[in-house]
Scaffold this active site. Structure first.
Site, PDB file in Angstrom:
ATOM      1  N   ALA A   1       0.826  -1.206   0.000  1.00 35.12           N
ATOM      2  CA  ALA A   1       0.000   0.000   0.000  1.00 35.12           C
ATOM      3  C   ALA A   1       0.861   1.257   0.000  1.00 35.12           C
ATOM      4  O   ALA A   1       0.574   2.226  -0.718  1.00 35.12           O
ATOM      5  CB  ALA A   1      -0.933  -0.012   1.204  1.00 35.12           C
TER       6      ALA A   1
ATOM      7  N   ASN B   1      17.695  -2.449  -0.227  1.00 36.84           N
ATOM      8  CA  ASN B   1      18.531  -1.631   0.660  1.00 36.84           C
ATOM      9  C   ASN B   1      19.755  -2.450   1.080  1.00 36.84           C
ATOM     10  O   ASN B   1      19.952  -3.576   0.591  1.00 36.84           O
ATOM     11  CB  ASN B   1      17.710  -1.092   1.844  1.00 36.84           C
TER      12      ASN B   1
ATOM     13  N   THR C   1      19.804   0.992  -2.447  1.00 34.49           N
ATOM     14  CA  THR C   1      19.602   2.274  -1.755  1.00 34.49           C
ATOM     15  C   THR C   1      20.445   2.285  -0.489  1.00 34.49           C
ATOM     16  O   THR C   1      20.632   1.257   0.163  1.00 34.49           O
ATOM     17  CB  THR C   1      18.112   2.510  -1.409  1.00 34.49           C
TER      18      THR C   1
ATOM     19  N   ALA D   1      21.020   7.836   3.847  1.00 34.08           N
ATOM     20  CA  ALA D   1      21.507   9.207   3.655  1.00 34.08           C
ATOM     21  C   ALA D   1      22.586   9.309   2.582  1.00 34.08           C
ATOM     22  O   ALA D   1      22.900  10.401   2.118  1.00 34.08           O
ATOM     23  CB  ALA D   1      22.035   9.755   4.977  1.00 34.08           C
TER      24      ALA D   1
ATOM     25  N   ASP E   1      12.231  11.151  10.468  1.00 31.67           N
ATOM     26  CA  ASP E   1      11.692   9.790  10.586  1.00 31.67           C
ATOM     27  C   ASP E   1      11.896   9.100   9.232  1.00 31.67           C
ATOM     28  O   ASP E   1      11.329   9.519   8.228  1.00 31.67           O
ATOM     29  CB  ASP E   1      10.189   9.877  10.931  1.00 31.67           C
TER      30      ASP E   1
ATOM     31  N   ASP F   1       9.964   2.752   0.647  1.00 30.39           N
ATOM     32  CA  ASP F   1       8.698   2.583  -0.085  1.00 30.39           C
ATOM     33  C   ASP F   1       8.414   3.796  -0.977  1.00 30.39           C
ATOM     34  O   ASP F   1       7.921   3.662  -2.095  1.00 30.39           O
ATOM     35  CB  ASP F   1       7.537   2.376   0.894  1.00 30.39           C
TER      36      ASP F   1
ATOM     37  N   SER G   1       4.091  11.008   5.019  1.00 27.89           N
ATOM     38  CA  SER G   1       5.327  11.704   4.626  1.00 27.89           C
ATOM     39  C   SER G   1       5.633  11.579   3.131  1.00 27.89           C
ATOM     40  O   SER G   1       6.610  12.149   2.657  1.00 27.89           O
ATOM     41  CB  SER G   1       6.507  11.157   5.435  1.00 27.89           C
TER      42      SER G   1
HETATM   43  P1  ADP Z   1      14.857   1.563   3.465  1.00 25.04           P
HETATM   44  O1  ADP Z   1      13.867   2.535   3.996  1.00 25.04           O
HETATM   45  O2  ADP Z   1      14.272   0.504   2.616  1.00 25.04           O
HETATM   46  O3  ADP Z   1      15.809   1.024   4.500  1.00 25.04           O
HETATM   47  P2  ADP Z   1      16.980   3.404   2.652  1.00 25.04           P
HETATM   48  O4  ADP Z   1      17.228   3.712   4.091  1.00 25.04           O
HETATM   49  O5  ADP Z   1      18.130   2.915   1.856  1.00 25.04           O
HETATM   50  O6  ADP Z   1      15.781   2.380   2.437  1.00 25.04           O
HETATM   51  O7  ADP Z   1      16.405   4.723   1.989  1.00 25.04           O
HETATM   52  C1  ADP Z   1      15.832   4.730   0.715  1.00 25.04           C
HETATM   53  C2  ADP Z   1      16.049   6.064   0.048  1.00 25.04           C
HETATM   54  O8  ADP Z   1      15.505   7.091   0.868  1.00 25.04           O
HETATM   55  C3  ADP Z   1      17.499   6.447  -0.125  1.00 25.04           C
HETATM   56  O9  ADP Z   1      18.020   5.893  -1.303  1.00 25.04           O
HETATM   57  C4  ADP Z   1      17.395   7.954  -0.184  1.00 25.04           C
HETATM   58  O10 ADP Z   1      16.940   8.352  -1.439  1.00 25.04           O
HETATM   59  C5  ADP Z   1      16.304   8.255   0.821  1.00 25.04           C
HETATM   60  N1  ADP Z   1      16.832   8.512   2.182  1.00 25.04           N
HETATM   61  C6  ADP Z   1      16.789   7.682   3.245  1.00 25.04           C
HETATM   62  N2  ADP Z   1      17.352   8.248   4.336  1.00 25.04           N
HETATM   63  C7  ADP Z   1      17.745   9.479   3.948  1.00 25.04           C
HETATM   64  C8  ADP Z   1      18.395  10.587   4.612  1.00 25.04           C
HETATM   65  N3  ADP Z   1      18.730  10.527   5.908  1.00 25.04           N
HETATM   66  N4  ADP Z   1      18.623  11.696   3.876  1.00 25.04           N
HETATM   67  C9  ADP Z   1      18.274  11.776   2.583  1.00 25.04           C
HETATM   68  N5  ADP Z   1      17.668  10.771   1.920  1.00 25.04           N
HETATM   69  C10 ADP Z   1      17.427   9.656   2.586  1.00 25.04           C
END
Ligand code: ADP
Length: 615
Positions: A356, A499, A535, A538, A563, A569, A608
């Site tokens: 979803a 990830n 992914t 940050a 958060d 997703d 968000s």
């Molecule tokens: P998941 O939520 O599946 O663990 P990630 O933590 O790798 O995936 O985050 C997915 C995407 O979200 C990243 O590739 C980036 O684009 C964005 N993202 C996540 N955390 C951050 C952050 N602290 N600052 C900027 N972008 C972020």
């Protein structure tokens, strides 16, 4: 908000126009077309309904299902003298029957399922004999009582009939069914001959039609009948138009029943006009006046004019097959230890589940989205459907499980940000390959992109991926929660988005640095995946595109992370949405990266997810 609609029909010349109008009207969402024996036998009407869906080709194709082949307890009378033997004025074979749109489901069952799914929000528009509706009422009266509204084209209330001095065709063909329906006291709007006869598409107007596929189709289908009968009354299209714009008709509340016995009056709609009976007993809204010009101009704008026939801009269609959970979160000072109870803030309820979440993200990226998910037949399931509908996501392929509850995740979060999560998958686990089947030929085969994850049975995911492959639909897979996957499974994926944790599960090597991520992408390529995206929170992402050998890094935008729930997703949904809108991989990844970075600046998963225009 669009109104979910099912149309029960027997196309049929004016039925065809009604279906075109319905599928070209954004106010309503035609989820289901069921066919019935009437103007033509049911197997002819079934094929014609499919032809018309393919002709209009709406962004989301409704399911089409055949219902009853004969009236409840009388012989079938058809009207081939009006509609032609093929139901479409002798021109049916000019409109191909789409091979993809197959459904073996029974129309009556589908009407019940539609009502169960949509309850008070749903409207059934019945523009053929009422056999299917009566059978649905007999089979599942409790469910059918929850229907929002039934709109019937049928009857002759003050006006003469067209099959006998007093009977109109739809009622005449199956008076027993009509009597069951009128006696069931649903919220009903009746569109009788009294008003439909006033809305005539003239022969000269029909002759002048031509530019555009729909206008041309209307000409081909209606001209023979219009010649014979001095213009074509838009009986059925008026029933659809009245759902789109109620003010097109003026109504009176009357008690109406159907004559099933009379030698000369069988099939008559008997309205009780006695002043002493006004407002007494169960009444229905009967249309007695109509704004014919407004109705015809609606038809012109949406179906007949050349402009309305221009192909609509490609929004891109995404089908998501996956999970839907209700998240219940409690914030506490410190997480409880084993056997401990702690008190927390008031519970916060949110809609979640990876399927979803990703569907919402793809939709907010601007795509047309269908979610295939499974919910319980419980209050959470009802709330979930209402939420998806309000969001504008096609939830007509979300089915309900009578024995398993809607999936629930309970989340305990400490003030310092640690959390404990327990998930009861419930109905998600009964999204079996069998349950998926009806969505394949319509929603999946017609999509530009299919998105899957692993919070539902893996056999179902495999079946969805295989079906997409077979239809040339791009597959985006997010292997979460992490679990080992075999080569056969991986070979079905066009774009893998994982990830660090998932990449480690699939390659066996840890992913801490950019160099690790590059190695990981290369290793996954070696396992047979054309496009790999890893992914990195940050740090952004690393991707390896089909036809290239060097993994490429895209940095994340620097933001103040509040958060990170749902960042992945948001990323997956946005990527799928952009690919469906014909973006190439790099710009689609850049957009997904921007959207996901924005999502971590706000609390919650779905709340968000940003809208495209805000990026
Ligand atoms: P998941 O939520 O599946 O663990 P990630 O933590 O790798 O995936 O985050 C997915 C995407 O979200 C990243 O590739 C980036 O684009 C964005 N993202 C996540 N955390 C951050 C952050 N602290 N600052 C900027 N972008 C972020």
């Amino acid at each position: 908000m669009t109104i979910p609609v099912a149309i029960d029909t027997d196309p049929g010349v004016d039925d065809a126009v009604a279906l075109m109008l319905a599928m070209r009207s954004p106010e309503i969402r035609v989820e289901l077309i069921t066919t019935v024996a009437g103007n033509v036998p049911v197997r002819v009407s079934f094929r014609n309904a499919k032809r018309l869906v393919a002709l209009v080709n709406p962004s989301v194709w409704p399911a089409v299902a055949a219902g009853c082949a004969k009236p409840l307890n009388t012989r079938l009378t058809t009207a081939t003298h009006v509609h032609g033997d093929d139901g479409l004025g002798g021109n049916a074979d000019k409109f191909p029957v789409p091979s993809r749109l197959r459904t073996n489901a029974n129309g009556v069952e589908q009407l019940i399922e539609f009502t169960r799914r949509n309850g008070a929000q749903g409207i059934i528009i019945a523009i053929g004999p009422l056999t299917n509706i009566a059978r649905a009422i007999q089979r599942a009266p409790k469910v059918m009582k929850t229907l929002g509204r039934l709109v019937i084209m049928g009857g002759a209330v003050r006006a003469p009939g067209n099959m006998s001095p007093v009977a109109e065709f739809n009622i005449f063909v199956d008076p027993e069914a009509a009597d069951v329906v009128f006696g069931f006291a649903l919220d009903t709007l009746l569109i009788p001959l009294d008003v439909t006869r006033q809305v005539i598409l003239s022969e000269s107007k029909i002759r002048s039609l031509g530019r555009g596929p729909l206008a041309n189709a209307v000409k081909l289908i209606t001209l023979a009948a219009a010649k014979k009968f001095n213009g074509m009354p838009m009986h059925d299209a008026l029933a659809v138009a009245a759902v789109i714009e109620l003010s097109l008709v003026g109504t009176e509340d009357l008690h109406v029943r159907v004559e099933t016995e009379g030698k000369r009056t069988r099939g008559m709609t008997v309205a009780d006009f006695r002043p002493s009976m006004r407002g007494k007993g169960s009444t229905i809204a009967v249309a007695t006046t109509v704004n014919a010009n407004a109705m015809l101009s609606m038809l012109d704008n949406r179906v007949l004019s050349a402009d309305s026939n221009a192909r609509q801009g490609g929004k891109g269609r995404v089908a998501v097959v996956g999970s839907a959970n209700v998240d219940l979160s409690i914030v506490v000072d410190a997480l409880p230890g084993a056997g401990e109870t702690v008190l927390g803030d008031p519970v916060v309820q949110a809609f979640g589940g990876k399927g979803a979440n990703q569907a919402v993200a793809a939709h907010r990226a601007g795509a047309d989205v269908t979610l295939v998910a499974r919910l319980g037949a419980d209050g959470f399931g009802d709330e979930y459907l209402a939420f998806l509908n309000a969001e504008g996501i096609d939830a007509s392929t979300c089915s309900r499980d009578k024995s398993a509850p809607t999936g629930v995740a309970t989340i305990t979060i400490s003030n310092s940000g640690e959390n404990q999560i327990a998930v009861a998958s419930g109905a998600n686990m009964s999204l079996t390959p069998h349950v998926l089947s009806p969505a394949i030929s319509t929603r999946i085969a017609e999509a530009d992109v299919l998105v899957t994850q692993l919070e539902i049975p893996i056999e179902t995911v495999k079946k969805a991926l295989r079906a997409a492959r077979a239809s040339g639909v791009t597959t985006v897979h997010n292997p979460a929660p992490a679990q080992p996957l075999d080569e056969q499974f991986l070979s079905l994926i066009d774009v893998l988005v994982c990830n660090e944790v998932e990449a480690q599960m699939l390659t066996g090597s840890g992913v801490k640095t950019l160099a690790d991520a590059r190695r990981s992408a290369t290793a996954l390529r070696a396992r047979g995946i054309a496009n790999v995206v890893v992914t990195l929170g940050a740090k952004g992402l690393v991707y390896l595109e089909e036809g290239t050998k060097q993994p490429v890094h895209i940095a994340a935008k620097r933001v103040k992370a509040v958060d990170t729930t749902g960042a992945g997703d948001t990323f997956v949904g946005y990527l799928a949405g952009a690919l469906a809108q014909k973006s190439t991989l790099r710009p689609a990844l850049e957009l997904a990266n921007r959207a996901a970075a924005r999502s971590v600046t706000k609390r919650g998963a779905i709340p968000s997810i940003p809208k495209r225009r805000s990026l």
